[in-house]
Scaffold this motif. Sequence first.
Motif, PDB file in Angstrom:
ATOM      1  N   HIS A 134      -5.584   3.158  -0.864  1.00 30.82           N
ATOM      2  CA  HIS A 134      -4.350   2.662  -0.249  1.00 30.82           C
ATOM      3  C   HIS A 134      -4.055   3.326   1.092  1.00 30.82           C
ATOM      4  CE1 HIS A 134      -3.092  -0.341  -3.052  1.00 30.82           C
ATOM      5  NE2 HIS A 134      -3.393   0.469  -4.058  1.00 30.82           N
ATOM      6  N   VAL A 135      -4.464   4.566   1.273  1.00 29.88           N
ATOM      7  CA  VAL A 135      -4.329   5.190   2.600  1.00 29.88           C
ATOM      8  C   VAL A 135      -5.202   4.426   3.600  1.00 29.88           C
ATOM      9  CG1 VAL A 135      -4.883   7.261   3.938  1.00 29.88           C
ATOM     10  CG2 VAL A 135      -3.651   7.473   1.783  1.00 29.88           C
ATOM     11  N   LEU A 172      -5.453   6.531  -4.349  1.00 28.79           N
ATOM     12  CA  LEU A 172      -4.729   7.032  -3.184  1.00 28.79           C
ATOM     13  C   LEU A 172      -5.562   6.844  -1.910  1.00 28.79           C
ATOM     14  CD1 LEU A 172      -2.250   8.504  -2.021  1.00 28.79           C
ATOM     15  CD2 LEU A 172      -3.472  10.643  -2.448  1.00 28.79           C
ATOM     16  N   SER A 195       0.823  -1.209   0.000  1.00 31.41           N
ATOM     17  CA  SER A 195       0.000   0.000   0.000  1.00 31.41           C
ATOM     18  C   SER A 195       0.858   1.260   0.000  1.00 31.41           C
ATOM     19  CB  SER A 195      -0.950   0.013   1.187  1.00 31.41           C
ATOM     20  OG  SER A 195      -2.076  -0.777   0.888  1.00 31.41           O
ATOM     21  N   TRP A 217      -0.049   8.837  -6.604  1.00 34.03           N
ATOM     22  CA  TRP A 217       0.239  10.263  -6.580  1.00 34.03           C
ATOM     23  C   TRP A 217       1.048  10.682  -7.809  1.00 34.03           C
ATOM     24  CZ3 TRP A 217      -1.800  14.118  -4.081  1.00 34.03           C
ATOM     25  CH2 TRP A 217      -1.162  15.337  -4.084  1.00 34.03           C
ATOM     26  N   MET A 253       0.557   3.983  -2.859  1.00 35.99           N
ATOM     27  CA  MET A 253       0.187   5.365  -2.536  1.00 35.99           C
ATOM     28  C   MET A 253       1.061   6.312  -3.352  1.00 35.99           C
ATOM     29  SD  MET A 253      -0.689   5.805   1.496  1.00 35.99           S
ATOM     30  CE  MET A 253       0.526   4.743   2.199  1.00 35.99           C
TER      31      MET A 253
END
Length: 112
Positions: free
Chosen positions: A76-77, A73, A55, A63, A59
């Motif tokens: 995965h956060v 994003l 992850s 981006w 991330m």
Amino acid sequence: MQILRTFWNSPIGPKTTHFWGPLLNWSIPIAAFVDTKKPPEQISGNMTAVMCVYSAMFMRFSWMVRPRNYHLLACHVSNETVQLYQLSRWLKAQGHESNLERKINEEAAKTQ
């Protein structure tokens, strides 16, 4: 109708992998969240650590890719957050304590 047409033809719309990839990827953090109800002894420390690295890497990818994929994003956060929580549960179940927790427990034992 124009809003729907604009979304349909956008570079992150449903005709691209920028839409379907993150949408299907949400199954990972959802499954991890559901697993928070299971006992920590059933957690695989190796797999959870791998999911944290995975992850973190994606991330950055979400981006850096153009157009930026905020949906990926966010996914995965969320996954990183849940996986780190799971990893902390696994570590505690394995008998690992943080220094702060150890000091608090020692101080509590001294006062009793």
